[in-house]
Design an enzyme around this catalytic site. Structure first.
Site, mmCIF file in Angstrom:
data_model
loop_
_atom_site.group_PDB
_atom_site.id
_atom_site.type_symbol
_atom_site.label_atom_id
_atom_site.label_comp_id
_atom_site.label_asym_id
_atom_site.label_seq_id
_atom_site.Cartn_x
_atom_site.Cartn_y
_atom_site.Cartn_z
ATOM 1 N N LYS A 267 0.805 -1.229 0.000
ATOM 2 C CA LYS A 267 0.000 0.000 0.000
ATOM 3 C C LYS A 267 0.842 1.285 0.000
ATOM 4 O O LYS A 267 0.423 2.298 -0.539
ATOM 5 C CB LYS A 267 -0.957 0.016 1.202
ATOM 6 N N ASP B 149 -10.391 3.454 1.209
ATOM 7 C CA ASP B 149 -10.659 3.070 2.611
ATOM 8 C C ASP B 149 -11.250 4.243 3.391
ATOM 9 O O ASP B 149 -12.041 4.047 4.311
ATOM 10 C CB ASP B 149 -9.358 2.626 3.309
#
Ligand code: NAP
Length: 303
Positions: free
Chosen positions: A70, A106
């Site tokens: 990520k 997210d």
């Protein structure tokens, strides 16, 4: 059915076999009757750049990113949205004009269930447990929500200070104070929203909670307890919170919503079948989708 024209989507991670995303996205794709497929791609850290070049060569439309890529993917992308820059992590990549563009869904995934509560967040205090990757999306999300104060607790002072400093040049105006774990009893009594971003209580260690029964008893009545963990459901933390009159929110909706936002971007359409995606996840988590052996592997997974 795979055809000569099937378009490719997927998730990269290392490992990636635990990911629930293929189930969720392929259920939506099947329901929409589209000629796409979403695949798990196990990519070791040292192969990340090669994988991206390969994806470009074979025309991958977009992909999700899970641990450990990520942050590592940031320098390999042509463009990064402001929210992903603020969080410092990308969980979704889209191919646009022959370039890789990274974003972070997210943040909106986390906020989505909170928006359904018609609170005036500007008067509310949030207490966040943990200072890892998910906590970054939570802090960005709470800031977007306009919450008045964010208090974040961790067990390592150096990591807490680094977390605080990382927001100093952020485009987001983050009103964050960091605290060591021992401040929990005092802070919990002020919390309108208590968020668990630690993995404590996640399958298979389902009897554990990041807070004690004594501490959670100080949670004001009507506060929201939000656990990012989605299995077990409810977690020990959410059970404790419900017992003292809190509203319980689990992490499944965040998982669904971050996927919904990503799929809309890849397919370039405004609607995707969210109920189908949620149901596919529930079935997989309950073991009906894959059988008991696979359930154990997927049950404690992170996206
Ligand atoms: P991470 O980067 O490893 O961070 C975990 C954090 O929890 C760290 O700050 C760690 O503290 C803290 N922690 C771990 N064990 C602890 C303990 N026993 N007591 C106190 N603190 C502890 O992990 P992450 O990616 O942020 O994920 C965290 C959780 O969120 C996982 O359960 C994951 O499944 C969930 N999650 C859910 C979603 C969703 O869509 N629902 C999305 C993302 C993540 P140290 O820094 O001191 O080690």
């Amino acid at each position: 059915m795979i055809t000569g024209k099937t378009q490719l989507l997927g998730v990269i991670g290392h490992p990636v076999e635990h990911s629930l995303s293929p189930t969720m996205h392929n259920a939506a794709i099947a329901n929409l009757g589209l000629d796409y497929v979403y695949l798990p791609f196990p990519i070791a850290p040292e192969n990340l750049k090669t994988a991206l070049d390969g994806f470009a060569a074979i025309g991958v439309v977009g992909f999700s990113i899970t641990i450990p890529h990520k942050q590592a993917i940031l320098p390999l992308l042509s463009d990064i949205t402001p929210i992903a820059q603020a969080v410092g992590a990308v969980n979704t990549v889209v191919r646009k004009d022959n370039q890789w563009v990274g974003t972070n869904t997210d943040v909106d995934g986390f906020i989505s269930p909170l928006r359904n509560y018609n609170h005036d967040w500007s008067q509310q205090v949030a207490v966040v447990l943990g200072n890892g990757g998910a906590a970054r999306a939570v802090v960005a999300g709470l800031t977007q929500l306009g919450i008045s104060e964010i208090h974040l607790l961790g067990r390592n002072l150096e990591k807490l200070q680094a977390f605080q400093q990382s927001w100093e040049n952020s485009p987001l105006e983050v009103n964050l104070q960091v605290h060591e774990w021992k401040s929990l009893p005092e802070l919990i009594s002020q919390a309108n929203l208590l968020v668990n971003t630690t993995p404590v209580g996640m399958y298979p260690r389902i009897g554990e909670s990041p807070v004690s029964v004594e501490d959670i008893a100080n949670l004001p009545p009507g506060a929201i307890a939000y656990d990012l963990i989605y299995t077990p459901n409810p977690t020990q933390f959410l059970q404790q919170a419900q017992q003292v009159g809190a509203v319980a929110m689990d992490g499944l909706e965040m998982l669904v919503q971050q996927g919904v936002i990503a799929l809309k971007m890849w397919l370039q359409q405004d609607t995707v079948p969210i109920d189908i995606m949620r149901q596919a996840l529930r079935e997989q988590l309950s073991g009906r989708g894959r059988g008991v052996g696979s359930r154990e592997q997927g049950a404690g997974s992170r996206e």
